[in-house]
Design an enzyme around this catalytic site. Structure first.
Site, PDB file in Angstrom:
ATOM      1  N   ASP A 132       4.288  -3.673   3.879  1.00  0.00           N
ATOM      2  CA  ASP A 132       2.850  -3.677   3.641  1.00  0.00           C
ATOM      3  C   ASP A 132       2.203  -2.561   4.469  1.00  0.00           C
ATOM      4  OD1 ASP A 132       0.322  -4.357   2.850  1.00  0.00           O
ATOM      5  OD2 ASP A 132       0.148  -6.114   4.140  1.00  0.00           O
ATOM      6  N   LEU A 133       2.800  -1.381   4.412  1.00  0.00           N
ATOM      7  CA  LEU A 133       2.323  -0.239   5.190  1.00  0.00           C
ATOM      8  C   LEU A 133       1.145   0.403   4.466  1.00  0.00           C
ATOM      9  CD1 LEU A 133       5.807   1.223   6.165  1.00  0.00           C
ATOM     10  CD2 LEU A 133       4.243  -0.036   7.651  1.00  0.00           C
ATOM     11  N   GLU A 134      -0.038   0.325   5.059  1.00  0.00           N
ATOM     12  CA  GLU A 134      -1.260   0.801   4.415  1.00  0.00           C
ATOM     13  C   GLU A 134      -1.833   2.049   5.087  1.00  0.00           C
ATOM     14  OE1 GLU A 134      -4.052  -2.413   4.092  1.00  0.00           O
ATOM     15  OE2 GLU A 134      -2.534  -3.830   3.378  1.00  0.00           O
ATOM     16  N   ASN A 135      -1.128   2.584   6.068  1.00  0.00           N
ATOM     17  CA  ASN A 135      -1.658   3.720   6.810  1.00  0.00           C
ATOM     18  C   ASN A 135      -0.713   4.911   6.763  1.00  0.00           C
ATOM     19  OD1 ASN A 135      -4.144   2.456   8.080  1.00  0.00           O
ATOM     20  ND2 ASN A 135      -2.568   1.018   8.714  1.00  0.00           N
ATOM     21  N   GLN A 147      -1.771  -4.909  -4.476  1.00  0.00           N
ATOM     22  CA  GLN A 147      -3.030  -5.456  -3.976  1.00  0.00           C
ATOM     23  C   GLN A 147      -4.188  -4.993  -4.872  1.00  0.00           C
ATOM     24  OE1 GLN A 147      -3.727  -5.049   0.313  1.00  0.00           O
ATOM     25  NE2 GLN A 147      -1.592  -4.455   0.573  1.00  0.00           N
TER      26      GLN A 147
END
Length: 582
Positions: free
Chosen positions: A407-410, A467
């Site tokens: 869930d790496l969002e950066n 998402q």
């Protein structure tokens, strides 16, 4: 030649002119920099109408955002519009909102809803009018509004207009007229009894039910589910799952409808259900799965022990592991101290025992890395990959996790993450579960970092739950920009991604409540509509997928804790639907 000094008044005028000229010169670069940002770069905050250059082309910003690696203008047309001659001018107004309707009334209020408008760039908001007066506005993802402070027994007429970021305003919707009821608490009429109550599924600890809706002279507020003579659950929809039951036990259920005035209907038909005995556990993941995130922190949602997670959830994602500052690439995990305190003392040992119990029920429990603010340092290969694999494997062994969630969002180094995940899978073995939760923008193009990761580990991927929230307006498969919070947004964007991801590995991720995300919430029934549209072509909105995808993996929600705060409306509605898919 005159050499004497100018007159004092002339000198003051000259000084003023010089100062004004200097200020204008100082302002010129500031004004230019507000729109012309030069070459595109990651980790820069861009606003609407900013222009950048990339790959020898000029692009105009369509939505404010902070750029990340993989979000290059050519990859994300939902954020950047290629321009000609250095600029664009959006002069096209959105379409008028359709299907404006009254959803509820009281003596002093009227609740409205409407269908989303479309726009060549994107709808940013809606204005609600009572007669000729503007009475309220909503965001582009909010399709409901309640006008309060009205007079009892009075007739009103409402219309809605859509608007975009350029200030273009649509024509008014068709008007809807309504008369508020009089005062005096005159509603004494009870709803009709629910009909067609049926059992739609059972486990050793739960029974899922569905029924046909009741009618009422004003409106049904909720339904009460009774086991024998005891109310065990209250829901707003026409499905429910009663949990916490005993194995190998017979139960009898009925349902009653209730309105806002407290009038309660007679009971529905009664149904009988016997829960099966407990199995040995383990088991494979169902064809259509429900995934939920369990929060290892306190943020206003319901605090839960893992043992309290209802049986509807097939995959439980524990969030989140933390970056180990002392070991590049390494991760750590323990039960959060604030959560432990809120639960009256919840330890690592308690969590380990709860994970083992869930696995014995056939559930899969994985550990997530990343999140909105979290990250893992895999920018370098050595020693980061080794540190990640060793620390994550240690946590999997200690707590009994089945695998991990990405869930790496950066931003992420897709090649290094893929190498690390594959090495970890080889240590864990064939039972390794790999899930991912990319943001909507991460799936807009097959060249994004997440898509590169998926291509590298496709053979060991269990499910990618996109998402579909906090997304604004994004492009669907037909090239149109769809506003979040609609069935068309879910189907058009999923259809886009299904060009590159196998249906059996793709799921729809939605917030469980409006509090769970900044935008993009839809009711669980809309999630079911999207699932039905994608798998069988039924319950679609205006967008029709190019094919049917009966193998679509399922759905996800952020989060189980937020779902608990709404009485598990998401799990109780979506899981029975998934169970009944072919």
């Amino acid at each position: 030649m005159r050499t004497s000094s100018p007159h004092p008044i002339t000198a003051r005028k000259l000084l003023s002119l010089v100062l004004i000229a200097a200020l204008l010169i100082m302002c010129i670069p500031a004004i230019a920099s507000a729109a012309d940002r030069g070459a595109w770069a990651p980790n820069v905050a861009y606003t609407v109408s900013d222009t950048v250059t990339y790959g020898g082309k000029t692009y105009s910003c369509r939505q404010s955002h902070t750029s990340l690696v993989g979000w290059e203008p050519s990859n994300v047309p939902a954020l950047w519009l290629e321009t000609t001659g250095g600029g664009t001018s959006d002069t096209q107004a959105p379409a008028a909102p359709a299907n404006l309707r009254v959803t509820a009334t009281t003596s002093t209020s009227v609740a409205l809803a409407w269908n989303a408008s479309t726009d060549n760039v994107g709808v940013t908001g809606y204005d609600v009018y009572r007669g000729a007066s503007l009475v309220g506005s909503t965001s582009g993802s909010t399709l409901t509004y309640t006008n309060t402070g009205l007079a009892a027994g009075t007739a009103y007429s409402f219309t809605v207009k859509a608007k975009d970021a350029a200030g273009n305003v649509s024509a008014a919707s068709a008007s809807v007229s309504v008369t508020t009821p009089g005062t005096g608490g005159s509603d004494t009429q009870a709803p009709t009894a629910p009909t067609n109550l049926a059992v739609t599924g059972t486990t050793s600890s739960s029974v899922s039910l569905s029924w046909s809706a009741s009618t009422d002279n004003v409106g049904v507020a909720n339904y009460q589910v009774l086991s024998g003579a005891t109310v065990v659950l209250t829901v707003t929809g026409t499905t429910a799952t009663v949990t916490g039951l005993s194995a190998s036990t017979a139960y009898t259920f009925t349902v009653k409808a209730k309105d806002a005035a407290g009038n309660t209907s007679t009971a529905s038909n009664a149904v009988n259900a016997t829960t099966p005995g407990t199995g040995t556990g383990g088991g494979s993941i169902p064809k259509h799965t429900l995934t939920g995130y369990w929060q290892n922190f306190v943020n206003g949602a319901t605090n839960l022990k893992l043992s309290a997670v209802p049986s509807q959830y097939d995959i439980i994602v524990v969030s989140f592991a933390e970056m180990d500052a002392s070991k590049p690439g390494g991760v750590t995990f323990n039960v959060d101290s604030s959560l432990a305190s809120a639960l009256g003392g919840y330890t690592n040992a308690n969590l380990i025992a709860d994970i083992a119990a869930k696995k014995a029920q056939g559930k899969k429990v994985v550990l997530a890395i990343g999140g909105e603010k979290g990250n893992v340092n895999l920018n370098a290969a050595s020693p980061n990959i080794s540190n990640f694999v060793n620390s994550m494997y240690s946590l999997i062994t200690q707590f009994g996790f089945d695998g991990i969630d990405i869930d790496l969002e950066n931003g992420m180094n897709a090649a290094n993450v893929a190498t690390a995940v594959r090495q970890l899978q080889q240590k864990v073995g064939s039972g390794f579960v790999l899930t991912m939760a990319p943001q909507t923008i991460d799936m807009q193009n097959e060249n994004t970092a997440y898509m590169q990761l998926y291509k590298s580990v496709k053979d060991i991927t269990t499910v990618i739950n996109v998402q579909y929230y906090n997304s604004g307006c994004m492009l669907g498969r037909d090239g149109k920009c769809y506003s979040q919070g609609t069935v068309d947004f879910l189907t058009a964007l999923t259809d886009l991604t299904l060009q590159w991801v196998a249906p059996s590995q793709l799921g729809l991720g939605l917030p469980a409540t409006t509090s769970a995300a900044g935008g993009g919430y839809v009711s669980p029934s809309v999630v079911n509509n999207a699932l039905g549209c994608l798998t069988s072509g039924t319950n679609c909105g205006s967008y029709k997928p190019v094919a049917k995808y009966p193998d679509l993996r399922g759905a996800m929600t952020w989060s189980i804790n937020w779902d608990a705060s709404s009485g598990y409306a998401y799990a109780n509605t979506v899981k029975p639907y998934l169970t009944n898919l072919p």
